[in-house]
Design an enzyme around this catalytic site. Structure first.
Site, mmCIF file in Angstrom:
data_model
loop_
_atom_site.group_PDB
_atom_site.id
_atom_site.type_symbol
_atom_site.label_atom_id
_atom_site.label_comp_id
_atom_site.label_asym_id
_atom_site.label_seq_id
_atom_site.Cartn_x
_atom_site.Cartn_y
_atom_site.Cartn_z
ATOM 1 N N HIS A 185 -10.049 1.356 1.994
ATOM 2 C CA HIS A 185 -9.593 2.695 2.396
ATOM 3 C C HIS A 185 -10.781 3.621 2.670
ATOM 4 C CE1 HIS A 185 -5.243 2.576 2.048
ATOM 5 N NE2 HIS A 185 -5.300 2.020 0.856
ATOM 6 N N HIS A 243 -9.021 -3.863 -1.707
ATOM 7 C CA HIS A 243 -8.025 -3.069 -0.986
ATOM 8 C C HIS A 243 -8.378 -1.576 -1.047
ATOM 9 C CE1 HIS A 243 -3.696 -2.051 0.125
ATOM 10 N NE2 HIS A 243 -4.181 -0.885 -0.300
ATOM 11 N N GLU A 244 -8.670 -1.093 -2.252
ATOM 12 C CA GLU A 244 -8.952 0.343 -2.397
ATOM 13 C C GLU A 244 -10.238 0.731 -1.681
ATOM 14 O OE1 GLU A 244 -6.599 2.139 -3.260
ATOM 15 O OE2 GLU A 244 -5.421 0.467 -4.001
ATOM 16 N N CYS A 252 0.853 -1.190 0.000
ATOM 17 C CA CYS A 252 0.000 0.000 0.000
ATOM 18 C C CYS A 252 0.886 1.236 0.000
ATOM 19 C CB CYS A 252 -0.886 -0.017 1.246
ATOM 20 S SG CYS A 252 -1.968 1.413 1.394
#
Ligand code: NI
Length: 206
Positions: free
Chosen positions: A176, A172-173, A130
């Protein structure tokens, strides 16, 4: 999307580009641990400008994806790209649009207000890194197969299924946007490593 547009356009001036590299927040910054807010108007000029700057920032950092909170903007917007050969997405036909491409993949795909739905129970483990944890990587379990929905910069809604790396980077994104960094998804913290140590041979004796 601008990208290649020149500020002082015209023949011979093509090398002068408008570009903004944004500062990337690192783990520990509060903007990374708070849930982000929905984008009220995906067609707003300010959103287009943010996306341009995020694309410049992603390319400069040579990353696979970037979420708006990582550049200190607490909005539900991410972009990602899947390296050639690792794409598996197929977009469902959508009567509202026939021109969208989701997974063609060198230029980043932009997701505004994305929502993810896992398909099946199958989890896969792979190494993840990341831009907000520079120099580190770890093994993270993710859903292998997902469906996700999002809005584009013209306000159109889309839906897509993804597997493998594509599914991983989207998960993953989007994490966030909920204040989640990948170490919070890890089940074995002993796999957290500096990327510069990857590939070092195991000691012969312990
Ligand atoms: Ni990240």
């Amino acid at each position: 999307m601008r990208g290649c547009e020149t500020v002082y356009g015209g023949p011979g001036a093509g090398h002068i580009e408008s570009m903004a590299i944004l500062k990337i927040a690192r783990m520990g910054h509060p903007v990374l641990s708070r849930p982000a807010m929905p984008v009220p108007d995906p067609t707003a000029p300010g959103i287009a400008g943010l996306i341009e700057d995020m694309i410049d920032t992603l390319k400069d950092a040579d990353g696979a994806g970037l979420a708006a909170p990582q550049v200190h903007v607490p909005l539900r917007l991410v972009l990602f790209r899947v390296p050639p050969g690792r794409e598996t997405a197929e977009e469902k036909p959508d009567e509202d649009s026939d021109s969208v491409q989701v997974a063609a993949l060198e230029s980043p795909t932009v997701l505004i207000n994305p929502v993810i739905e896992p398909i099946g129970e199958h989890m896969v483990e792979d190494l993840e890194a990341c831009l907000s944890l520079p120099g580190l990587a770890g093994i993270v379990p993710r859903h292998n197969h997902i469906r996700y929905r999002w809005t584009d910069t013209e306000g159109r809604n889309h839906e897509c299924e993804a597997q493998g790396f594509h599914a991983r980077v989207v998960q993953h994104e989007c994490d966030h946007l909920d204040g989640i960094l990948y170490p919070m998804r890890m089940t074995d913290l002993s796999t957290l490593t500096f990327t510069s140590e990857l590939g070092r041979p195991e000691p012969a004796e312990s």
